[in-house]
Design a protein around this motif. Structure first.
Motif, PDB file in Angstrom:
ATOM      1  N   ASP A  97     -30.721 -28.601  36.246  1.00 33.63           N
ATOM      2  CA  ASP A  97     -29.757 -29.108  37.211  1.00 33.63           C
ATOM      3  C   ASP A  97     -29.059 -27.707  37.659  1.00 33.63           C
ATOM      4  OD1 ASP A  97     -28.615 -29.594  35.125  1.00 33.63           O
ATOM      5  OD2 ASP A  97     -28.537 -31.854  35.990  1.00 33.63           O
ATOM      6  N   ALA A  98     -28.360 -26.472  36.889  1.00 32.10           N
ATOM      7  CA  ALA A  98     -26.891 -26.256  37.262  1.00 32.10           C
ATOM      8  C   ALA A  98     -26.849 -25.519  38.491  1.00 32.10           C
ATOM      9  CB  ALA A  98     -26.360 -25.853  35.884  1.00 32.10           C
ATOM     10  N   ARG A  99     -26.085 -25.067  38.767  1.00 29.21           N
ATOM     11  CA  ARG A  99     -25.547 -23.416  39.653  1.00 29.21           C
ATOM     12  C   ARG A  99     -25.968 -22.835  39.200  1.00 29.21           C
ATOM     13  NH1 ARG A  99     -20.593 -24.987  43.696  1.00 29.21           N
ATOM     14  NH2 ARG A  99     -19.852 -25.098  41.785  1.00 29.21           N
ATOM     15  N   CYS A 100     -25.830 -21.756  39.232  1.00 25.54           N
ATOM     16  CA  CYS A 100     -26.438 -20.322  38.830  1.00 25.54           C
ATOM     17  C   CYS A 100     -26.380 -18.780  39.390  1.00 25.54           C
ATOM     18  CB  CYS A 100     -27.952 -20.339  38.223  1.00 25.54           C
ATOM     19  SG  CYS A 100     -28.594 -18.353  36.848  1.00 25.54           S
ATOM     20  N   VAL A 101     -25.239 -17.693  38.859  1.00 26.87           N
ATOM     21  CA  VAL A 101     -24.950 -16.827  40.072  1.00 26.87           C
ATOM     22  C   VAL A 101     -26.052 -15.276  39.090  1.00 26.87           C
ATOM     23  CG1 VAL A 101     -23.411 -15.251  40.737  1.00 26.87           C
ATOM     24  CG2 VAL A 101     -22.880 -17.886  40.823  1.00 26.87           C
TER      25      VAL A 101
ATOM     26  N   HIS B 141     -23.240 -21.284  36.340  1.00 31.51           N
ATOM     27  CA  HIS B 141     -23.540 -19.997  35.108  1.00 31.51           C
ATOM     28  C   HIS B 141     -23.747 -18.921  35.908  1.00 31.51           C
ATOM     29  CE1 HIS B 141     -24.785 -23.578  31.066  1.00 31.51           C
ATOM     30  NE2 HIS B 141     -24.510 -23.950  32.636  1.00 31.51           N
ATOM     31  N   VAL B 142     -22.983 -18.081  34.920  1.00 36.66           N
ATOM     32  CA  VAL B 142     -23.112 -16.558  35.734  1.00 36.66           C
ATOM     33  C   VAL B 142     -23.557 -15.840  34.427  1.00 36.66           C
ATOM     34  CG1 VAL B 142     -21.948 -14.608  36.586  1.00 36.66           C
ATOM     35  CG2 VAL B 142     -20.722 -17.474  36.170  1.00 36.66           C
ATOM     36  N   LEU B 143     -25.225 -15.348  35.005  1.00 37.26           N
ATOM     37  CA  LEU B 143     -25.958 -13.944  34.570  1.00 37.26           C
ATOM     38  C   LEU B 143     -24.778 -12.942  34.988  1.00 37.26           C
ATOM     39  CD1 LEU B 143     -29.054 -15.806  35.043  1.00 37.26           C
ATOM     40  CD2 LEU B 143     -27.946 -15.815  32.894  1.00 37.26           C
ATOM     41  N   ALA B 144     -24.363 -12.444  33.959  1.00 38.59           N
ATOM     42  CA  ALA B 144     -23.972 -10.678  33.836  1.00 38.59           C
ATOM     43  C   ALA B 144     -24.054  -9.763  33.796  1.00 38.59           C
ATOM     44  CB  ALA B 144     -21.926 -11.087  33.584  1.00 38.59           C
ATOM     45  N   VAL B 145     -24.753  -8.614  34.729  1.00 43.77           N
ATOM     46  CA  VAL B 145     -25.314  -7.684  33.796  1.00 43.77           C
ATOM     47  C   VAL B 145     -24.666  -6.415  33.647  1.00 43.77           C
ATOM     48  CG1 VAL B 145     -27.450  -6.276  34.035  1.00 43.77           C
ATOM     49  CG2 VAL B 145     -27.729  -8.219  34.663  1.00 43.77           C
ATOM     50  N   ALA B 146     -24.479  -5.646  32.951  1.00 42.31           N
ATOM     51  CA  ALA B 146     -23.286  -4.389  32.311  1.00 42.31           C
ATOM     52  C   ALA B 146     -24.468  -2.837  32.658  1.00 42.31           C
ATOM     53  CB  ALA B 146     -22.873  -4.415  31.162  1.00 42.31           C
TER      54      ALA B 146
ATOM     55  N   MET C  69     -33.506 -12.937  38.287  1.00 45.00           N
ATOM     56  CA  MET C  69     -32.969 -13.381  39.145  1.00 45.00           C
ATOM     57  C   MET C  69     -34.233 -14.660  39.462  1.00 45.00           C
ATOM     58  SD  MET C  69     -33.573 -10.372  42.540  1.00 45.00           S
ATOM     59  CE  MET C  69     -32.422  -9.200  41.900  1.00 45.00           C
ATOM     60  N   ALA C  70     -35.059 -14.423  38.835  1.00 46.50           N
ATOM     61  CA  ALA C  70     -35.761 -15.990  39.816  1.00 46.50           C
ATOM     62  C   ALA C  70     -35.041 -17.215  38.730  1.00 46.50           C
ATOM     63  CB  ALA C  70     -36.899 -16.409  37.869  1.00 46.50           C
ATOM     64  N   ALA C  71     -34.101 -16.963  37.635  1.00 47.23           N
ATOM     65  CA  ALA C  71     -33.167 -17.665  37.108  1.00 47.23           C
ATOM     66  C   ALA C  71     -32.361 -18.121  38.256  1.00 47.23           C
ATOM     67  CB  ALA C  71     -32.730 -17.815  35.932  1.00 47.23           C
ATOM     68  N   ALA C  72     -31.825 -17.474  39.082  1.00 43.57           N
ATOM     69  CA  ALA C  72     -30.414 -17.647  40.218  1.00 43.57           C
ATOM     70  C   ALA C  72     -30.695 -17.975  40.752  1.00 43.57           C
ATOM     71  CB  ALA C  72     -29.504 -15.955  39.896  1.00 43.57           C
ATOM     72  N   ASP C  73     -29.612 -18.517  41.776  1.00 45.29           N
ATOM     73  CA  ASP C  73     -29.415 -19.628  42.729  1.00 45.29           C
ATOM     74  C   ASP C  73     -29.158 -18.152  44.036  1.00 45.29           C
ATOM     75  OD1 ASP C  73     -30.382 -22.189  42.107  1.00 45.29           O
ATOM     76  OD2 ASP C  73     -27.900 -22.402  41.184  1.00 45.29           O
TER      77      ASP C  73
ATOM     78  N   LEU D 122     -23.491 -19.935  47.765  1.00 48.40           N
ATOM     79  CA  LEU D 122     -24.546 -21.268  46.972  1.00 48.40           C
ATOM     80  C   LEU D 122     -24.826 -23.105  47.922  1.00 48.40           C
ATOM     81  CD1 LEU D 122     -22.841 -21.223  43.463  1.00 48.40           C
ATOM     82  CD2 LEU D 122     -24.953 -20.055  44.248  1.00 48.40           C
ATOM     83  N   GLU D 123     -23.509 -23.082  48.540  1.00 55.78           N
ATOM     84  CA  GLU D 123     -23.984 -24.304  49.598  1.00 55.78           C
ATOM     85  C   GLU D 123     -25.275 -23.864  50.603  1.00 55.78           C
ATOM     86  OE1 GLU D 123     -22.809 -26.539  48.618  1.00 55.78           O
ATOM     87  OE2 GLU D 123     -22.177 -25.933  46.351  1.00 55.78           O
ATOM     88  N   ARG D 124     -25.373 -22.514  51.314  1.00 55.34           N
ATOM     89  CA  ARG D 124     -26.598 -22.075  52.011  1.00 55.34           C
ATOM     90  C   ARG D 124     -27.678 -22.311  51.723  1.00 55.34           C
ATOM     91  NH1 ARG D 124     -21.819 -17.792  53.371  1.00 55.34           N
ATOM     92  NH2 ARG D 124     -20.233 -18.802  54.366  1.00 55.34           N
TER      93      ARG D 124
END
Length: 361
Positions: free
Chosen positions: A200-204, A229-234, A267-271, A332-334
């Motif tokens: 239920d977390a917001r995720c970017v 939550h932030v999935l950050a890819v270098a 990408m599937a995990a992110a909002d 994230l609100e849109r």
């Protein structure tokens, strides 16, 4: 079996993605393929120098914009001289490859290779069909050379850009190619469980090409501090990866990654997908993810960004961390879009098969 030679270029990863999409479609039709790197064919010193120059052009604000819009776009003398210099090195190397492999088809997915391949044919080299695939919304002058049999683009705007230089050009407008895993991504719940993100977390998902352009480490930290939550890819930027891992040590909501083949799952995990303009945009749309675009790619990146905004379900921000955070929280609100029709491989493969038939293959 028919054989195809795919000519890519190791400036970023976008060209390799296009080459792989072509290879996958050709393999389905019973072809064999080989992919070569035009930057490597230039020779180690010339190829390394070319990449260094391009990185420096991108690293200085406005410099690549000036070169792209004043030289590459109109085909100014300096751009044509640079292309001629590369062609001098590429033609002998390509002649040797073509003589060895005897391809029925050559596909250029890198502008630097285009004129060299057409020169090779004009000089009486072995016969082959030559296709150019460019996913930029406005291909510049070096992409569009006399002698190409068919230009493959992904928008009507790009088709107009090709006709600017060759009004009579044969052009096919195709859906943007996707990497195979994007046609069958995992479900959201499965992807989140794998990434360690609560259901239920917001995720970017935060990324900026294989070079990791912009202040991504500071941005990732600021975003995680703001709540998501932030999935950050270098990408291939090891220095950035190290900074992300240090920042994640103090932030449980920050999940760092280096170069990874898990982008479809992330990408599937992110909002929300925060990224630079490029092939990632088509991938995000295929999965039904909203975009926040970092204005960090000069030149052709400006045009690509504007086109993505026009397609909808996307916003734009500077790369300054505070502005990214503010825009991301609002985005994230849109509502997110539905997955695009390009989520099916049928669109690209059908279009690519029709393109082959147009050139008699």
């Amino acid at each position: 079996m028919p054989h195809a030679l795919l000519v890519s270029g190791s400036l970023g990863q976008g060209h390799d993605v296009m080459a792989q999409a072509c290879a996958d479609s050709l393999h389905e039709r019973g072809w064999t393929t080989a992919t070569v790197d035009a930057m490597a064919l230039l020779g180690q010193r010339a190829g390394s120098a070319g990449e260094l120059v391009f990185r420096r052009l991108l690293g200085l604000p406005g410099l690549y914009d000036a070169f792209h819009f004043s030289a590459l776009r109109p085909g100014a003398r300096i751009a044509l001289l640079a292309d001629a210099a590369a062609r001098t090195r590429l033609v002998p190397a390509l002649r040797e490859l073509v003589a060895e492999q005897r391809p029925d088809l050559v596909v250029s997915v890198f502008a630097t290779a285009t004129s060299a391949l057409n020169r090779l044919r004009a000089d009486g080299g072995p016969g082959f069909r030559h296709l150019v695939l460019c996913t930029d919304v406005t291909p510049h002058r070096l992409w569009v050379q006399d002698g190409t049999d068919l230009f493959l683009v992904t928008s009507e705007v790009a088709a107009c850009a090709v006709r600017r230089y060759r009004p009579e050009a044969a052009i096919a407008v195709l859906p943007a190619p996707l990497r195979e895993p994007f046609y069958r991504p995992p479900g959201r719940a499965e992807a989140r469980a794998e990434a360690g993100v609560p259901p239920d977390a917001r995720c970017v998902l935060l990324m900026s090409g294989s070079w990791g352009l912009g202040p991504l480490a500071r941005t990732a930290a600021s975003l995680a501090d703001a709540g998501p939550h932030v999935l950050a890819v270098a990408g291939r930027n090891r220095e950035l990866e190290a900074r992300l891992r240090r920042a994640a040590g103090r932030r449980p909501r920050l999940h760092p990654f280096g170069y990874t083949d898990r982008i479809p799952a992330l990408m599937a995990a992110a909002d929300l997908v925060v990224t630079s303009s490029g092939d990632t945009c088509s991938e995000a749309r295929a999965l039904g993810r909203r975009l926040l675009l970092l204005d960090v790619v000069q030149g052709h990146g400006r045009d690509n960004l504007q086109h993505e905004l026009e397609l909808g379900h996307a916003d734009v921000t500077s790369a300054r961390p505070a502005e990214v955070v503010r825009n991301a929280l609002a985005a994230l609100e849109r509502p997110s879009p539905a997955p695009s029709p390009g989520a099916s491989p049928a669109g690209w493969r059908t279009g690519f098969a029709a393109a082959l038939e147009r050139v008699g293959l």
